[in-house]
Design an enzyme around this catalytic site. Structure first.
Site, PDB file in Angstrom:
ATOM      1  N   GLY A  17     -41.304  20.883   8.121  1.00 21.34           N
ATOM      2  CA  GLY A  17     -41.090  19.521   8.589  1.00 21.34           C
ATOM      3  C   GLY A  17     -41.662  19.291   9.976  1.00 21.34           C
ATOM      4  O   GLY A  17     -41.404  20.073  10.900  1.00 21.34           O
ATOM      5  N   GLY A  19     -41.266  16.383  11.806  1.00 23.68           N
ATOM      6  CA  GLY A  19     -40.643  15.220  12.430  1.00 23.68           C
ATOM      7  C   GLY A  19     -40.356  15.497  13.894  1.00 23.68           C
ATOM      8  O   GLY A  19     -40.974  16.370  14.512  1.00 23.68           O
ATOM      9  N   PHE A  20     -39.392  14.789  14.452  1.00 25.24           N
ATOM     10  CA  PHE A  20     -39.073  14.974  15.876  1.00 25.24           C
ATOM     11  C   PHE A  20     -38.678  16.418  16.169  1.00 25.24           C
ATOM     12  O   PHE A  20     -39.151  17.011  17.142  1.00 25.24           O
ATOM     13  CB  PHE A  20     -37.931  14.039  16.286  1.00 25.24           C
ATOM     14  CG  PHE A  20     -38.328  12.593  16.387  1.00 25.24           C
ATOM     15  CD1 PHE A  20     -39.222  12.176  17.358  1.00 25.24           C
ATOM     16  CD2 PHE A  20     -37.816  11.655  15.510  1.00 25.24           C
ATOM     17  CE1 PHE A  20     -39.604  10.850  17.450  1.00 25.24           C
ATOM     18  CE2 PHE A  20     -38.181  10.320  15.600  1.00 25.24           C
ATOM     19  CZ  PHE A  20     -39.085   9.912  16.572  1.00 25.24           C
ATOM     20  N   VAL A  85     -42.655  22.139  -0.103  1.00 27.78           N
ATOM     21  CA  VAL A  85     -41.898  23.377  -0.252  1.00 27.78           C
ATOM     22  C   VAL A  85     -41.109  23.317  -1.552  1.00 27.78           C
ATOM     23  O   VAL A  85     -40.306  22.407  -1.767  1.00 27.78           O
ATOM     24  CB  VAL A  85     -40.952  23.593   0.941  1.00 27.78           C
ATOM     25  CG1 VAL A  85     -40.063  24.809   0.708  1.00 27.78           C
ATOM     26  CG2 VAL A  85     -41.759  23.777   2.217  1.00 27.78           C
ATOM     27  N   GLU A 176     -32.941  -4.616  13.563  1.00 25.06           N
ATOM     28  CA  GLU A 176     -34.276  -4.804  14.131  1.00 25.06           C
ATOM     29  C   GLU A 176     -35.226  -5.471  13.149  1.00 25.06           C
ATOM     30  O   GLU A 176     -36.009  -6.353  13.531  1.00 25.06           O
ATOM     31  CB  GLU A 176     -34.815  -3.450  14.601  1.00 25.06           C
ATOM     32  CG  GLU A 176     -34.094  -2.945  15.846  1.00 25.06           C
ATOM     33  CD  GLU A 176     -34.428  -1.509  16.226  1.00 25.06           C
ATOM     34  OE1 GLU A 176     -34.001  -1.079  17.311  1.00 25.06           O
ATOM     35  OE2 GLU A 176     -35.114  -0.826  15.447  1.00 25.06           O
ATOM     36  N   ASP A 306     -31.948  16.057  11.627  1.00 24.09           N
ATOM     37  CA  ASP A 306     -31.096  15.290  10.706  1.00 24.09           C
ATOM     38  C   ASP A 306     -30.507  16.130   9.586  1.00 24.09           C
ATOM     39  O   ASP A 306     -29.450  15.799   9.041  1.00 24.09           O
ATOM     40  CB  ASP A 306     -31.901  14.136  10.084  1.00 24.09           C
ATOM     41  CG  ASP A 306     -32.197  13.037  11.081  1.00 24.09           C
ATOM     42  OD1 ASP A 306     -31.643  13.089  12.195  1.00 24.09           O
ATOM     43  OD2 ASP A 306     -32.982  12.122  10.755  1.00 24.09           O
ATOM     44  N   ALA A 323     -32.887  10.739  16.975  1.00 25.26           N
ATOM     45  CA  ALA A 323     -33.988  11.535  17.519  1.00 25.26           C
ATOM     46  C   ALA A 323     -33.544  12.445  18.660  1.00 25.26           C
ATOM     47  O   ALA A 323     -34.016  13.584  18.775  1.00 25.26           O
ATOM     48  CB  ALA A 323     -35.114  10.616  17.978  1.00 25.26           C
ATOM     49  N   GLN A 324     -32.643  11.966  19.523  1.00 29.29           N
ATOM     50  CA  GLN A 324     -32.250  12.768  20.679  1.00 29.29           C
ATOM     51  C   GLN A 324     -31.574  14.071  20.270  1.00 29.29           C
ATOM     52  O   GLN A 324     -31.782  15.112  20.891  1.00 29.29           O
ATOM     53  CB  GLN A 324     -31.334  11.957  21.601  1.00 29.29           C
ATOM     54  CG  GLN A 324     -32.081  11.111  22.620  1.00 29.29           C
ATOM     55  CD  GLN A 324     -32.995  11.962  23.503  1.00 29.29           C
ATOM     56  OE1 GLN A 324     -32.631  13.051  23.973  1.00 29.29           O
ATOM     57  NE2 GLN A 324     -34.199  11.476  23.719  1.00 29.29           N
TER      58      GLN A 324
END
Length: 433
Positions: A17, A19-20, A85, A176, A306, A323-324
């Site tokens: 992965g 991602g972040f 995977v 949003e 996550d 994300a943090q």
């Protein structure tokens, strides 16, 4: 090796992965004595918080995506492989991928989250999620195609169904996207489609909780509600959806909403690779880890971001999937992997909450910091600055800033393009599989 990765004396860290969490971990390790193998189904990193701007024609997909190979152009010990995977074979220290098998010394699962439809098949079949660049682009195409169909139809009820948009989920994504759609309805669409009466168009946000932005304070949720009301968005709190057939949304209180476009922003679940013991999979399809992000029962397998579920006194239901958390867990695990090399004591992960924020369109945002809460224009500027600085790549930041500046000055987005794959390219891709 079938995936053509050289054998070296370095310890091999395989990261699933990009991602972040996965990307941050790879960037933290590549200058140290590790061979890093980064595996992802895409050859780019996606900036998820701005998917909604791609969906509403505010940004191009390329501006929030960054090629993985460009990140590691000068790194001789990082190997990127584009693959799916299939399974993890922990006893053999192998993972099986669509390219072949890869062995590891340390395995890090950073597969992130995907859309959670909570077992409601009608929504999985007929609604539009927004958890990837391709899904955001598909949503953009769908909305624009519906507007194009509406100008060719005389039946007012069918026009309403094509124009109406229902968003399920009152978290940051739902809020949003509703704000962005409302501004399109007000400033952009009447100029593009003067034949249509946009008084017929309703944007509805459905949320099961008692207030919006459940992960933030109630004050922030009420402020977001006021902003959406001022933009003409109808918000239905304490409402649950039951069924959607592609034309009609059925709510729990037997109220119906007519729409051809339902955007699902109601929840996420972990993307679980096969091979992890069932007893390690907990609520939300996440992997249970200890204070070092180590998967229970495995000495050399870790999970971050996550997909990871870590219970602490401060977070008895696990950390928020933001994300943090992913970035901080990646930082902590990078330090611990270095300590493991040197046989030093490991440090436990401790999440430092830097705050939450959400924007509801031009000059409207809410910010919850640990010791400060504010909203309006100052919050909007903070939201823009934080997101802009979080983008990977100077060029991407510049492109996004120019787009935002142009949109702010002209009240317009110039990216309302319907881009579909050709029939020939779709057929070619099928043959390749």
């Amino acid at each position: 090796m079938p995936v053509n990765i050289p054998e070296t004396a370095q310890k091999r860290v395989v990261i699933i992965g990009a991602g972040f969490a996965g990307l941050r971990l790879a960037r933290k390790l590549f200058k140290h004595n590790f061979q890093v193998v980064l595996i992802d189904r895409n050859n780019y990193h996606q900036f998820q918080p701005l998917f909604y701007q791609v969906a509403t024609s505010g940004l191009e997909p390329s501006s929030i995506s960054f090629p993985l190979r460009k990140v590691f152009q000068k790194s001789e010990n990082v190997f990127i492989r584009i693959a799916e995977v299939k399974s993890i074979m922990s006893d053999e220290k192998l993972i099986d991928t669509t390219l072949g098998t890869v062995w590891f010394d340390y395995l890090v699962i950073a597969t992130g989250a995907t859309t959670n439809f909570f077992g409601m098949e009608s929504f999985e079949t007929n609604s539009i999620p927004m958890k990837s660049v391709s899904e955001a682009l598909f949503l953009r195409n769908t909305l624009l195609e519906n507007f194009e169909k509406a100008v060719t139809i005389r039946d007012e009820e069918e026009v309403r169904r094509l124009l109406n948009i229902v968003v399920v989920g009152g978290g940051p994504t739902g809020v949003e996207v509703c704000g962005a759609l409302a501004e399109m309805k007000k400033f952009v669409l009447p100029k593009d489609y003067p034949e249509l009466d946009f008084n017929l168009m309703n944007i509805t946000l459905v949320e099961a909780n008692t207030h919006l932005l459940a992960g933030m304070t109630e004050v922030a949720g009420k402020k977001a509600l006021d902003y959406l009301a001022n933009l003409g968005v109808e918000v239905k709190l304490k409402h649950k959806v039951e069924k959607y057939d592609g034309n009609t949304v059925e709510l729990e209180d037997q109220e119906n909403l007519e729409t051809r476009s339902l955007i699902w922003a109601a929840g996420v679940k972990g993307q679980m690779p096969t091979g992890i013991k069932k007893e390690n999979v907990v609520r939300g399809n996440r992997i249970k880890v200890d204070a070092y992000n180590q998967v229970d029962g495995y000495e050399n397998i870790f999970a971050i971001g996550d997909i990871a579920y870590m219970e602490t006194k401060a977070y008895p239901q696990g950390h928020p999937q933001v994300a943090q958390v992913a970035l901080q867990q990646a930082n902590c695990l990078a330090e611990n992997l270095k300590k493991m090399q040197k046989k030093k004591d490991l440090v436990q992960f401790k999440y430092h909450d830097k705050g939450s924020m959400a924007t509801v369109g031009r000059n409207r945002a809410v910010v919850d910091l640990p010791r400060l809460r504010f909203s309006g224009f100052p919050a909007w500027l903070v939201w823009m600055f934080v997101h802009l600085m979080s983008i990977v790549g100077v060029k991407n930041r510049l492109v996004i800033f120019i787009n935002w500046l142009w949109n702010y000055m002209t009240y317009d987005q110039s990216l309302r393009l319907i881009i579909r794959p050709s029939a020939k390219s779709v057929e070619w891709q099928k043959r390749q599989k």
